[in-house]
Each structure stands twice: as C-alpha cells, then as structure tokens.
Motif scaffolding. Structure first.
Motif, mmCIF file in Angstrom:
data_model
loop_
_atom_site.group_PDB
_atom_site.id
_atom_site.type_symbol
_atom_site.label_atom_id
_atom_site.label_comp_id
_atom_site.label_asym_id
_atom_site.label_seq_id
_atom_site.Cartn_x
_atom_site.Cartn_y
_atom_site.Cartn_z
ATOM 1 N N THR A 217 0.861 -1.255 -0.046
ATOM 2 C CA THR A 217 -0.119 -0.318 -0.127
ATOM 3 C C THR A 217 0.859 1.238 0.030
ATOM 4 O OG1 THR A 217 0.105 0.207 2.584
ATOM 5 C CG2 THR A 217 -1.876 -1.073 1.336
ATOM 6 N N ALA A 218 0.092 2.519 -0.355
ATOM 7 C CA ALA A 218 0.940 3.623 -0.361
ATOM 8 C C ALA A 218 1.719 3.648 1.072
ATOM 9 C CB ALA A 218 0.232 5.065 -0.427
ATOM 10 N N ASN A 219 1.005 3.586 2.154
ATOM 11 C CA ASN A 219 1.530 3.868 3.484
ATOM 12 C C ASN A 219 2.756 2.911 3.897
ATOM 13 O OD1 ASN A 219 -0.272 5.938 4.128
ATOM 14 N ND2 ASN A 219 -1.612 4.686 5.157
ATOM 15 N N GLU A 220 2.635 1.658 3.363
ATOM 16 C CA GLU A 220 3.632 0.578 3.606
ATOM 17 C C GLU A 220 4.912 1.131 2.681
ATOM 18 O OE1 GLU A 220 0.984 -3.306 4.386
ATOM 19 O OE2 GLU A 220 1.460 -2.774 2.271
ATOM 20 N N ALA A 221 4.626 1.463 1.477
ATOM 21 C CA ALA A 221 5.732 1.863 0.554
ATOM 22 C C ALA A 221 6.650 3.081 1.200
ATOM 23 C CB ALA A 221 5.201 2.308 -0.726
ATOM 24 N N VAL A 222 6.062 4.130 1.600
ATOM 25 C CA VAL A 222 6.748 5.335 1.946
ATOM 26 C C VAL A 222 7.774 4.817 3.349
ATOM 27 C CG1 VAL A 222 5.072 6.898 1.288
ATOM 28 C CG2 VAL A 222 4.646 6.120 3.676
ATOM 29 N N LYS A 223 7.415 3.804 4.015
ATOM 30 C CA LYS A 223 8.432 3.370 5.127
ATOM 31 C C LYS A 223 9.494 2.333 4.471
ATOM 32 C CE LYS A 223 4.258 3.080 8.038
ATOM 33 N NZ LYS A 223 3.163 2.229 8.919
ATOM 34 N N THR A 224 9.598 2.352 3.397
ATOM 35 C CA THR A 224 10.842 1.700 2.762
ATOM 36 C C THR A 224 11.802 2.564 2.556
ATOM 37 O OG1 THR A 224 9.895 1.550 0.563
ATOM 38 C CG2 THR A 224 9.307 -0.340 2.088
ATOM 39 N N LYS A 225 13.136 2.012 2.326
ATOM 40 C CA LYS A 225 14.174 2.664 1.903
ATOM 41 C C LYS A 225 14.268 2.785 0.423
ATOM 42 C CE LYS A 225 17.253 -0.072 3.569
ATOM 43 N NZ LYS A 225 18.593 -0.881 3.433
ATOM 44 N N ARG A 226 13.669 2.020 -0.269
ATOM 45 C CA ARG A 226 13.907 2.142 -1.915
ATOM 46 C C ARG A 226 12.753 3.065 -2.209
ATOM 47 N NH1 ARG A 226 11.229 -2.759 -0.423
ATOM 48 N NH2 ARG A 226 9.296 -3.321 -1.336
ATOM 49 N N PHE A 227 11.746 3.600 -1.114
ATOM 50 C CA PHE A 227 10.881 4.535 -1.703
ATOM 51 C C PHE A 227 11.486 6.100 -1.643
ATOM 52 C CE2 PHE A 227 8.186 8.221 -0.684
ATOM 53 C CZ PHE A 227 7.078 8.135 -1.501
ATOM 54 N N TRP A 228 12.335 6.188 -0.845
ATOM 55 C CA TRP A 228 12.858 7.470 -0.609
ATOM 56 C C TRP A 228 14.276 7.407 -1.580
ATOM 57 C CZ3 TRP A 228 10.253 11.119 1.330
ATOM 58 C CH2 TRP A 228 9.216 11.071 2.132
ATOM 59 N N MET A 229 14.619 6.402 -1.713
ATOM 60 C CA MET A 229 15.793 6.344 -2.684
ATOM 61 C C MET A 229 15.413 6.739 -4.222
ATOM 62 S SD MET A 229 18.328 3.232 -2.105
ATOM 63 C CE MET A 229 17.396 1.876 -1.541
#
Length: 420
Positions: A217-229
């Motif tokens: 989900t979007a909320n799960e994605a933003v908690k990952t390192k690869r989202f911010w990379m």
C-alpha cells in the motif's frame, strides 16, 4: 457481460488526457498578451503557472487514493472538469481584470485538475501492459510532453484573432471534450487479467511477465528505503532538466553566442527531444530494467554537465542539451513502471502521487538555484558543477537501490527454498 477493452485504445485515451493537460507547458504563449491586455506584471502572470505546478504535486500526492478508490474513469472525469474549469475561469478573470481570481482559477483549480489528470490513467496503463510497462507509460507521458508543441501555435493564433479571454474559453472547452472522451473509455482490466499469449511464453521458459518485487500500500511503501531512494533519484533528475529548461535561451546565448532566434529554435527542439525521450528510454527500460536505465541517465548527465562549461562548438553544445532533455522526459515516463516493479500495482496511483512531490520541489529549487547562482557569480558554470555533484549522489543512490532490490529478491528466494 461487457466486451473486453482494447488496451491500445486505453493507451490512446490516456494520450488524449495527457495531451490536454500538457498544454500547461505552453503557458508562456499567454504571458505577454495577458500583461498587455490587463496590465499585470510579468511576475504576477508567472505566479499562476508556479501555483499550477505546485498544486499539481499537492493534488497528485493527496488525491492518488481517489484514483485507487473510485477508479480511473471517475477520477479522470473529475480532472477534466477541474482543469477545463480552471481554463475557462482564467479567461473570465482576464475579462474582468481580476488577478486573485485568475491565480485561483488557473493556479489552484486548474492545478488540481492537472495533477489528478496526470496520475489518473497511469496506474491503469501499468495494469493493462504488464509486459510493456515502460512503453505504455511512455506513450501516455509523451502526450503530456507533446501538449505544449500542439497548443503553442494554436493558442498564439487564437490570441491574435479572438483575444486572450476567448482563447481560454475555446481551448478550455476543447480540453473538456477531449478529456471526457478519454475518461469514458478508461477502465481497470479484469482481476487476474494478463495479455493473450503470456502464459504460453511463460511455459516456454521465457518470462514475458516479470513478478513484482512486492505488493504494498502507499503507507507501507513510504516506510521503505527504496521509496526514498527513488524519490531522491527523481528529484535530482528533474532538477537537472528543469535547470536547463528554465534558462535555455539566455544560457545558449551567453555560453556559445547563439542569436535570439537560434536560441528560440533550440528551445522548440528541446520539446521534441523531451517527448522522444519519454517513449525511447521507457521502452528501453522494458529490456534492460529500470534501475539500469536510471544509472545510465546519471552517468551520461555527469559527463554532459562537466562538458558543457568548456564547450565552444555550437552544435556539440546543443546536442548535449538535447541529450539531457531525453533523459529528463525519460525519467517521467519510466517512473510509473519502476513503481510497479518494486511496489506492485495495489496502490500505484497513490504511490506515484507521493513521489511526484519531487517534481513540485524540483520545479522550485532548479530554476531558483540557477538564477541565484548566475546573479551572484555572473556565470552559469558554478550551477553546472552543483548539478554534477547532485547527479553523482543520484548515481550512488541508483546503485544502492539496485543492490537493495537484489537483496530482497535473494531473501525471497531463500524463503521459498526453506518452505519447499
């Protein structure tokens, strides 16, 4: 039972929507005529465009969930109404000479429609083209890049013949019809749908459909390192391109002595390369992978930005600018497919919206940074070196995200082996 939609017509519908909202990049055509008609300062007129880009990012980030919840047809229809209302309202504001109304209608209302219209078709296209994600999103986003090329000459002629307000009315109505036509055909594919022949190809040992790294989900994605990379890579890629776009004409005149007319021609050609890169690079990414394509972007741009300050040859200078433009456009086109690869299609629209906040920030940082540096130093060269350092950071991040993806895939494979 409803007949299955043609996925290429879905792609064409997305182009109709993006072609309309892409007209925002033709805004400069209105600048002088608006100022001459109602006497507003150029900074006041430009503020409307700045607001539109800012609200593009804000609406993309906040309304991405609407796309997932209500579906592409509803969200694209709302986008059509808001974007067209912004255009028509801007025309009315000019007719009554109200600057606050103009800023609100074009910048806020139109900007929200712009952001919602940008993300509405993209997540759907990724689902219809699991085998050619890059190509599909490249086609749609090419429409956005081509919007200015189509609109500029039409708007300029209309302004000459019927005036600024009527031009907004005519084009706003045209966009409404075009976007509604596109929205009427766009739907999500049936659950579990795959292109015909995909299973047969899989049985022959050639995986046409690569499995997504995860379904988040979007909320799960933003908690990952690869989202911010990925966010960082997009921010830097857009910053480098927007820096060039914002000063292309004076830059080329100062650095290699192009005439005003030649510089204007170069700016027009930049739009073509921007659009071509959207289809070209995104299609290549289907074969060599999204992380590799972004690494190539940053390597080439590092070389280009280090070379530009020492180039005296006019043709080579322009070729380097055009090359940068292909990667600027290519980054936009490859992004949705990249999101699908590493986060899945569960809430792709919402995740795409979050990452597009990088566009809004880069749209402010890039032009302001290059203008400030030029004003302070009297040269564009320090700005090139600043962007080069940023691109080096982006290259490191692109390698890191590739290693992170490999690590996750390895862990997933080990878990499967243990389960067996």
């Amino acid at each position: 039972m409803e007949k299955e939609k043609n996925r290429w017509l879905i792609a064409l519908s997305a182009v109709a929507i993006h072609l309309s909202i892409g007209s925002a990049y033709a805004y400069s055509v209105y600048s002088n005529p608006i100022g001459q008609t109602v006497g507003w300062k150029s900074t006041q007129v430009t503020l409307a465009f700045t607001l539109a880009i800012a609200f593009l990012g804000i609406s993309a980030a906040t309304l991405g969930r609407l796309v997932e919840k209500k579906g592409p047809r509803t969200s694209a229809t709302v986008a059509a109404i808001l974007f067209s209302l912004g255009q028509v309202g801007a025309g009315f504001a000019v007719s009554i000479q109200s600057l606050p109304l103009f800023l609100f209608m074009y910048g806020v209302v139109g900007g929200i429609g712009l952001g919602l219209g940008y993300i509405s078709p993209v997540s759907t296209l990724v689902k219809w083209f699991p085998d050619r994600r890059g190509l599909a999103t490249g086609i749609a986003v090419f429409g956005f890049g081509a919007g200015a090329l189509v609109t500029s000459p039409i708007a300029a002629r209309l302004i000459e013949s019927v005036g600024v307000s009527n031009t907004f009315y005519i084009l706003g109505t045209t966009y409404l019809l075009l976007m509604l036509a596109g929205a009427s055909y766009i739907v999500r594919p049936p659950k579990g749908w795959v292109p015909k022949g995909s299973n047969e190809i899989k049985d022959n040992g050639r995986n046409a459909l690569k499995e997504d790294l995860s379904q988040l989900t979007a909320n799960e994605a933003v908690k990952t390192k690869r989202f911010w990379m990925l966010w960082t890579m997009i921010f830097i890629n857009i910053s480098s391109g927007i820096m060039i776009i914002s000063v292309a004409s004076p830059l080329s005149q100062e650095m290699v002595g192009l005439s005003v007319a030649s510089a204007a021609s170069m700016v027009g050609l930049m739009g073509i390369f921007n659009g071509g890169g959207r289809i070209g690079w995104s299609s290549v990414s289907d074969y060599i992978g999204r992380p590799t394509v972004f690494s190539i972007f940053f390597v080439i741009q590092i070389i280009a930005f280090l070379t530009l300050p020492i180039v005296s040859n006019v043709i080579l200078f322009q070729l380097l600018i055009f090359l940068i433009m292909t990667m600027y456009g290519g980054g936009f086109a490859a992004l949705p497919a990249f999101i699908g690869d590493i986060f899945g299609t569960k809430e792709l629209g919402a995740i795409h919206g979050y990452i597009l906040t990088a566009w809004s920030l880069a749209g402010v940082v890039g032009p302001i940074a290059v203008s400030y540096i030029h004003e302070a130093t009297g040269s564009y060269t320090p700005a090139f070196f600043l962007i080069t350092i940023m691109l080096m950071v982006a290259l490191i991040v692109s390698v890191m995200i590739k290693l992170d993806i490999k690590r996750i895939k390895k862990n997933q494979a080990n878990k499967l082996l243990k389960a067996v």
